[in-house]
Design an enzyme around this catalytic site. Structure first.
Site, mmCIF file in Angstrom:
data_model
loop_
_atom_site.group_PDB
_atom_site.id
_atom_site.type_symbol
_atom_site.label_atom_id
_atom_site.label_comp_id
_atom_site.label_asym_id
_atom_site.label_seq_id
_atom_site.Cartn_x
_atom_site.Cartn_y
_atom_site.Cartn_z
ATOM 1 N N GLY A 1 -8.451 -4.671 1.461
ATOM 2 C CA GLY A 1 -8.103 -5.860 0.687
ATOM 3 C C GLY A 1 -7.108 -6.759 1.380
ATOM 4 N N ILE B 1 6.234 2.533 5.803
ATOM 5 C CA ILE B 1 6.786 1.177 5.745
ATOM 6 C C ILE B 1 6.836 0.641 4.319
ATOM 7 C CG2 ILE B 1 6.402 -1.225 6.442
ATOM 8 C CD1 ILE B 1 5.476 -0.160 9.164
ATOM 9 N N ILE C 1 -3.020 -2.748 13.206
ATOM 10 C CA ILE C 1 -3.080 -1.893 14.390
ATOM 11 C C ILE C 1 -2.493 -2.628 15.587
ATOM 12 C CG2 ILE C 1 -4.666 -0.784 16.027
ATOM 13 C CD1 ILE C 1 -6.411 -0.071 13.581
ATOM 14 N N GLU D 1 -3.709 -3.817 -5.145
ATOM 15 C CA GLU D 1 -4.946 -3.039 -5.208
ATOM 16 C C GLU D 1 -4.650 -1.553 -5.382
ATOM 17 O OE1 GLU D 1 -6.781 -4.142 -1.550
ATOM 18 O OE2 GLU D 1 -5.970 -2.462 -0.441
ATOM 19 N N GLY E 1 0.797 -1.211 0.000
ATOM 20 C CA GLY E 1 0.000 0.000 0.000
ATOM 21 C C GLY E 1 0.827 1.257 0.000
ATOM 22 N N ILE E 2 0.373 2.239 0.786
ATOM 23 C CA ILE E 2 1.006 3.546 0.814
ATOM 24 C C ILE E 2 1.459 3.821 2.250
ATOM 25 C CG2 ILE E 2 -1.165 4.758 1.291
ATOM 26 C CD1 ILE E 2 -0.190 7.016 -0.500
ATOM 27 N N GLY E 3 2.521 4.597 2.399
ATOM 28 C CA GLY E 3 2.973 4.956 3.737
ATOM 29 C C GLY E 3 4.449 4.709 3.926
#
Length: 429
Positions: free
Chosen positions: A332, A215, A309, A234, A211-213
């Site tokens: 996803g 890490i 989390i 995704e 994904g994004i971020g």
């Protein structure tokens, strides 16, 4: 602008009536001028339910005090602009795997009266593109009785499933304004350590999802010595671009769409959107297809990298809530964790810092009361922190606890060992 007839955002949203169900395209493609115009009609409307993925922007006009009596948002994935509204009951969270959202619309489980989208200008044949967000938007456009389009020349013309003809639009409005941008930030020391540990699990020829971020971006920085990586994800962001330009991402070993980056939506900088624009090497496809486990598993060495989390000592993963407070969504994660696990030599990875910003351990004896289990202990494989990698596959509960404690922050390891003993009675391995 071209010869097509455009109206103002205010006039375009006049097609929406009370008691309708309205889809709003999200992420970088969030059509804010139309949303703002719709909020201005709050005094004329009632009981309008909206549905959407995470909406970008600092605020969401439909939940502001002057508008909330007329609108009720339903979030498939909760963004920052809706967390407060969900917590206070002015909006609701709809838990569902992203792969299954298109069926909500196509099978009329969530029948749509209107879809609001942002698209690229029509080409010479009258076709526009859904640009950065094909995701669930393709199904919404197909299923809605009315489609209101915000035409924007700054929307990239993406290849794939997002092509829509102007004849499908009930009304079109025109703007020329930048899409939402998310700039890359320099990874922290902790993120860099996690990225290095995750990159060590990625094999040459792997097909990656992330994904994004901080890490994911850190992981990508440590993949520069890899070879022939593929992408089936995704979503993606700018972090992939250096690997593409250096020839590290080639997709040559993919069985599904070899040689192409397959995704469903993208969030990043203008540089990313320019990369997508008219690029046949990028296929932006319906998320019901991209996130289909049966499709994902056909590529070899699928390596899915997601976050959480908190993780309990048996491997249960909470990724959508902090206790009872809804924070994000199922998304996803399960689609790709299962798809990667079923892929030949695939790997499903959860990458997290060992502690929260408050110094609390993210590896916990028990999930917080009310926390949702997004990924079950039976699905969980690799957990990665800055302190190492825990491979949980084939391990009993006591062995899992020992492996997870080993990668927890040293300040919390003793307490976790005591909790593990209390929970599991005896720590025999």
């Amino acid at each position: 602008m071209n010869h097509y007839s455009y109206v103002s955002p205010a006039e375009a949203v006049r097609h929406i009536e009370s008691h309708e169900r309205v889809f709003i395209q999200a992420a970088a493609a969030t059509p804010m001028p139309l949303i703002e115009a719709l909020a201005q009609r709050a005094s004329e409307l009632e009981d309008v339910h909206t549905i959407h993925m995470h909406l970008e922007g600092k605020t969401f006009p439909l939940v502001e005090p002057e508008a909330r009596h007329a609108f009720f948002p339903n979030a498939i994935f909760i963004g920052s602009s809706l967390r407060k509204a969900v917590a206070e009951g002015y909006a609701q969270y709809l838990p569902i795997f992203l792969s299954e959202v298109p069926n909500l619309f196509r099978n009329r489980i969530w029948p749509l009266d209107t879809a609001i989208v942002q698209v690229s200008p029509p080409d010479q044949h009258g076709y526009c593109s859904l640009g950065t967000s094909v995701d669930v938007s393709r199904a919404a456009v197909e299923s809605a009785k009315k489609v209101i389009a915000l035409v924007n020349p700054q929307v990239p013309r993406s290849h794939g499933d997002g092509i829509v003809h102007v004849q499908q639009f009930t009304a079109m409005s025109y703007v020329d304004r930048p899409l939402y941008e998310h700039e890359l930030s320099r990874p922290t020391d902790v993120e860099s350590a996690i990225g290095r540990n995750v990159a060590g699990l990625v094999e040459d020829g792997a097909c990656i999802q992330m994904g994004i971020g901080g890490i994911p971006n850190a992981v990508l920085l440590y993949l520069e010595n890899h070879r022939d990586l593929g992408v089936h994800t995704e979503m993606f962001s700018d972090g992939l671009l250096p690997l593409v330009h250096k020839g590290i991402i080639t997709g040559k070993h993919k069985k599904i769409h070899p040689g192409k980056i397959v995704s469903s939506f993208a969030v990043g900088s203008r540089k990313l959107y320019d990369f997508i624009d008219d690029n046949p090497g990028v296929s932006m496809l319906d998320i019901g297809y991209v996130n289909d486990t049966a499709i994902i598993r056909q590529n070899p060495k699928v390596t899915a990298i997601n976050s959480a989390i908190e993780v309990d000592l048996t491997g249960q993963i909470c990724a959508d809530s902090i206790g009872t407070r809804m924070y994000s969504g199922v998304g996803g994660q399960m689609d790709f964790i299962r798809g990667a696990t079923l892929s030949q030599n695939g790997k499903a990875i959860i990458a997290i810092p060992s502690v929260t910003n408050r110094g609390e351990s993210k590896i916990v004896p028990l999930l917080k009361q009310g926390a949702g289990v997004v990924t079950t202990r039976a699905h969980t494989r690799y957990i990665v922190t800055e302190y190492g990698v825990a491979d949980l596959y084939g391990k009993n509960l006591a062995q899992r606890a020992k492996a997870l404690i080993h990668i927890a922050h040293p300040d919390h390891q003793e307490a976790l060992e005591e909790a593990a003993f209390d929970r599991l009675q005896q720590m025999r391995y």
